[in-house]
Scaffold this motif. Structure first.
Motif, PDB file in Angstrom:
ATOM      1  N   LEU A 263       0.833  -1.198   0.000  1.00 46.51           N
ATOM      2  CA  LEU A 263       0.000   0.000   0.000  1.00 46.51           C
ATOM      3  C   LEU A 263       0.872   1.255   0.000  1.00 46.51           C
ATOM      4  O   LEU A 263       0.565   2.233  -0.691  1.00 46.51           O
ATOM      5  CB  LEU A 263      -0.919  -0.011   1.221  1.00 46.51           C
ATOM      6  CG  LEU A 263      -1.867   1.187   1.377  1.00 46.51           C
ATOM      7  CD1 LEU A 263      -2.767   1.321   0.157  1.00 46.51           C
ATOM      8  CD2 LEU A 263      -2.705   1.043   2.645  1.00 46.51           C
ATOM      9  N   ILE A 266       2.233   1.961  -3.520  1.00 47.86           N
ATOM     10  CA  ILE A 266       1.212   2.514  -4.415  1.00 47.86           C
ATOM     11  C   ILE A 266       0.899   3.959  -4.056  1.00 47.86           C
ATOM     12  O   ILE A 266       0.782   4.827  -4.935  1.00 47.86           O
ATOM     13  CB  ILE A 266      -0.054   1.643  -4.358  1.00 47.86           C
ATOM     14  CG1 ILE A 266       0.245   0.236  -4.877  1.00 47.86           C
ATOM     15  CG2 ILE A 266      -1.183   2.276  -5.162  1.00 47.86           C
ATOM     16  CD1 ILE A 266      -0.891  -0.738  -4.705  1.00 47.86           C
ATOM     17  N   ARG A 267       0.794   4.260  -2.751  1.00 48.84           N
ATOM     18  CA  ARG A 267       0.490   5.633  -2.329  1.00 48.84           C
ATOM     19  C   ARG A 267       1.588   6.604  -2.754  1.00 48.84           C
ATOM     20  O   ARG A 267       1.314   7.703  -3.240  1.00 48.84           O
ATOM     21  CB  ARG A 267       0.317   5.673  -0.820  1.00 48.84           C
ATOM     22  CG  ARG A 267      -1.053   5.192  -0.340  1.00 48.84           C
ATOM     23  CD  ARG A 267      -1.137   5.203   1.160  1.00 48.84           C
ATOM     24  NE  ARG A 267      -2.479   4.880   1.628  1.00 48.84           N
ATOM     25  CZ  ARG A 267      -2.776   4.580   2.880  1.00 48.84           C
ATOM     26  NH1 ARG A 267      -1.818   4.558   3.806  1.00 48.84           N
ATOM     27  NH2 ARG A 267      -4.018   4.307   3.219  1.00 48.84           N
ATOM     28  N   SER A 270       2.227   6.476  -7.009  1.00 49.08           N
ATOM     29  CA  SER A 270       1.140   6.941  -7.880  1.00 49.08           C
ATOM     30  C   SER A 270       1.091   8.462  -7.947  1.00 49.08           C
ATOM     31  O   SER A 270       0.375   9.025  -8.782  1.00 49.08           O
ATOM     32  CB  SER A 270      -0.209   6.389  -7.398  1.00 49.08           C
ATOM     33  OG  SER A 270      -0.487   6.819  -6.078  1.00 49.08           O
ATOM     34  N   LEU A 309      -6.311  -5.672  -1.057  1.00 48.41           N
ATOM     35  CA  LEU A 309      -6.322  -4.230  -0.799  1.00 48.41           C
ATOM     36  C   LEU A 309      -7.474  -3.558  -1.534  1.00 48.41           C
ATOM     37  O   LEU A 309      -8.126  -2.647  -1.007  1.00 48.41           O
ATOM     38  CB  LEU A 309      -4.982  -3.614  -1.228  1.00 48.41           C
ATOM     39  CG  LEU A 309      -3.766  -3.945  -0.359  1.00 48.41           C
ATOM     40  CD1 LEU A 309      -2.489  -3.425  -1.017  1.00 48.41           C
ATOM     41  CD2 LEU A 309      -3.904  -3.367   1.040  1.00 48.41           C
ATOM     42  N   GLU A 310      -7.740  -4.015  -2.755  1.00 47.44           N
ATOM     43  CA  GLU A 310      -8.829  -3.408  -3.527  1.00 47.44           C
ATOM     44  C   GLU A 310     -10.179  -3.770  -2.930  1.00 47.44           C
ATOM     45  O   GLU A 310     -11.090  -2.927  -2.883  1.00 47.44           O
ATOM     46  CB  GLU A 310      -8.751  -3.857  -4.986  1.00 47.44           C
ATOM     47  CG  GLU A 310      -9.747  -3.135  -5.880  1.00 47.44           C
ATOM     48  CD  GLU A 310      -9.529  -3.402  -7.343  1.00 47.44           C
ATOM     49  OE1 GLU A 310     -10.127  -2.692  -8.173  1.00 47.44           O
ATOM     50  OE2 GLU A 310      -8.761  -4.327  -7.684  1.00 47.44           O
ATOM     51  N   GLN A 314      -8.859   0.119  -0.240  1.00 42.67           N
ATOM     52  CA  GLN A 314      -7.658   0.906   0.030  1.00 42.67           C
ATOM     53  C   GLN A 314      -6.958   1.334  -1.248  1.00 42.67           C
ATOM     54  O   GLN A 314      -6.211   2.302  -1.263  1.00 42.67           O
ATOM     55  CB  GLN A 314      -6.698   0.106   0.919  1.00 42.67           C
ATOM     56  CG  GLN A 314      -7.242  -0.133   2.327  1.00 42.67           C
ATOM     57  CD  GLN A 314      -6.275  -0.888   3.205  1.00 42.67           C
ATOM     58  OE1 GLN A 314      -6.047  -2.079   3.033  1.00 42.67           O
ATOM     59  NE2 GLN A 314      -5.682  -0.195   4.152  1.00 42.67           N
ATOM     60  N   ILE A 315      -7.184   0.606  -2.326  1.00 45.37           N
ATOM     61  CA  ILE A 315      -6.664   0.977  -3.640  1.00 45.37           C
ATOM     62  C   ILE A 315      -7.771   0.756  -4.670  1.00 45.37           C
ATOM     63  O   ILE A 315      -8.765   0.086  -4.402  1.00 45.37           O
ATOM     64  CB  ILE A 315      -5.412   0.167  -4.033  1.00 45.37           C
ATOM     65  CG1 ILE A 315      -5.765  -1.325  -4.165  1.00 45.37           C
ATOM     66  CG2 ILE A 315      -4.284   0.370  -3.042  1.00 45.37           C
ATOM     67  CD1 ILE A 315      -4.632  -2.170  -4.717  1.00 45.37           C
ATOM     68  N   TYR A 323      -2.768   0.416 -10.677  1.00 44.24           N
ATOM     69  CA  TYR A 323      -3.402   0.692  -9.383  1.00 44.24           C
ATOM     70  C   TYR A 323      -2.982   2.049  -8.839  1.00 44.24           C
ATOM     71  O   TYR A 323      -1.849   2.510  -9.073  1.00 44.24           O
ATOM     72  CB  TYR A 323      -3.025  -0.402  -8.375  1.00 44.24           C
ATOM     73  CG  TYR A 323      -3.410  -1.788  -8.805  1.00 44.24           C
ATOM     74  CD1 TYR A 323      -4.636  -2.336  -8.451  1.00 44.24           C
ATOM     75  CD2 TYR A 323      -2.549  -2.559  -9.573  1.00 44.24           C
ATOM     76  CE1 TYR A 323      -5.007  -3.610  -8.841  1.00 44.24           C
ATOM     77  CE2 TYR A 323      -2.910  -3.846  -9.985  1.00 44.24           C
ATOM     78  CZ  TYR A 323      -4.126  -4.358  -9.615  1.00 44.24           C
ATOM     79  OH  TYR A 323      -4.474  -5.626 -10.018  1.00 44.24           O
ATOM     80  N   ALA A 325      -3.868   4.609  -5.016  1.00 43.94           N
ATOM     81  CA  ALA A 325      -4.501   4.637  -3.708  1.00 43.94           C
ATOM     82  C   ALA A 325      -5.870   5.289  -3.800  1.00 43.94           C
ATOM     83  O   ALA A 325      -6.096   6.189  -4.604  1.00 43.94           O
ATOM     84  CB  ALA A 325      -3.618   5.375  -2.706  1.00 43.94           C
ATOM     85  N   SER A 326      -6.812   4.813  -2.961  1.00 42.51           N
ATOM     86  CA  SER A 326      -8.172   5.372  -2.952  1.00 42.51           C
ATOM     87  C   SER A 326      -8.153   6.786  -2.391  1.00 42.51           C
ATOM     88  O   SER A 326      -7.354   7.104  -1.514  1.00 42.51           O
ATOM     89  CB  SER A 326      -9.087   4.488  -2.099  1.00 42.51           C
ATOM     90  OG  SER A 326      -9.163   3.201  -2.656  1.00 42.51           O
TER      91      SER A 326
END
Length: 326
Positions: A263, A266-267, A270, A309-310, A314-315, A323, A325-326
């Motif tokens: 996570l 990706i955060r 991205s 995670l999806e 969370q993503i 992908y 992050a949400s």
């Protein structure tokens, strides 16, 4: 929501799901059946119609709801048996800047490609209530609601209902010939029928051992030292249990460190200019995790973590295997 499909999963080990032809295709199903598919208890993003593992669907129906948000279009599609939400993510484009000059030797006009994306989004935004559409996409549960994450959504010009009549005639045949038939593994003289029983028994024993002992990651060689597991494997005349060199580390769903690291990657990434438009590609995430956590994390493990995670919101997947992050 539908109940967990543990019984269906016990019928065929997950490692053999790919042998079922329905697992790799866009299954044409009634929406009412899609809404009632059982969730896989162990593999996020996989659902069961009876004994068949399904992750992608193809539907034909009428738009009865429409919403546009900052990052997506959401359509409620009705096929006469039920209504399901279909989500189409917008393609994020870079900020306006100097127009790129097309190179005569390369032949790639970036401005033309951006114009095509814009036209596709405008076409999607022009879909109206009452339009007949064909939708293909991946199934998922988001906030306890079943929905389709679209890979394609197109309007069907069907003034005399030809496409809908064809689908009405086709679906009963598909159900009768394929969906309602129990998926069974074929065996031959070199692979006796009781081998499948031993595979299932070994799979259950491994799950039981991991849960009882709170194991979060392990090496294959470590499992081979467990007498109860080795005894089952040694009964297999085709694939006897032998000593192997240490295999890459495996992980379970309880490994919070791996999920947290993924996570974080990706955060952080991205937001980089390179990935801000489409999100982080799968192979980039895998490479970062292998460097930061363990080189033993393989593609299947990484996909399972991303799916988890999806499913926890969370993503989000902006497109296939990308992908953010949400």
């Amino acid at each position: 929501m539908p109940s967990d499909g543990d019984g269906a999963e016990d019928t065929v080990p997950s490692m053999l799901w790919g042998l079922d032809p329905l697992h790799g295709v866009f299954a044409k199903l009634y929406i009412k059946d899609i809404l009632q598919l059982d969730n896989s208890q162990h593999v996020p993003g996989v659902f069961f119609y009876k004994t068949h593992p399904i992750s992608k669907v193809d539907i034909l129906g009428t738009i009865v709801q429409k919403r546009e948000r900052e990052k997506l279009f959401s359509f409620g599609v009705d096929d006469g048996t039920g209504v399901i939400s279909c989500v189409l993510w917008k393609k994020r484009r870079p900020m306006e800047g100097p127009k790129p000059v097309a190179s005569p030797t390369i032949g790639l006009n970036l401005q033309e490609q951006l114009s095509r994306i814009t036209m596709l989004e405008q076409h999607t935004s022009q879909l109206e209530l009452g339009d007949t559409v064909q939708v293909r996409g991946w199934l998922r549960d988001y906030r306890d609601q079943r929905e389709i994450s679209c890979t394609s959504l197109s309007k069907v010009a069907d003034p005399v209902f030809t496409a809908q009549i064809s689908r009405m005639l086709q679906l009963p045949h598909l159900y009768r010939t394929f969906y309602d038939q129990t998926f069974q593994l074929t065996t031959d003289s070199t692979e006796p029928n009781d081998q499948r029983v031993r595979i299932l028994s070994l799979q259950r024993k491994i799950k039981q051992f991991l849960n009882q002992n709170g194991v979060k990651n392990f090496y294959q060689q470590e499992l081979e030292t467990i007498n109860s597991l080795a005894f089952i494997a040694q009964q297999d005349p085709v694939s006897p249990c032998v000593q192997h060199p240490p295999q890459p580390s495996q992980v379970t769903d309880e490994d919070k460190e791996l999920r947290s690291l993924t996570l974080g990657v990706i955060r952080d990434d991205s937001r980089r200019p390179k990935y801000v438009d489409k999100g982080c590609p799968f192979l980039h995430i895998l490479s970062c995790v292998q460097h930061g956590y363990s080189a033993g994390v393989n593609e299947a493990t990484m996909q399972r973590v991303l799916d988890r995670l999806e499913s926890d919101s969370q993503i989000v997947s902006t497109m296939e295997r990308y992908y953010m992050a949400s």
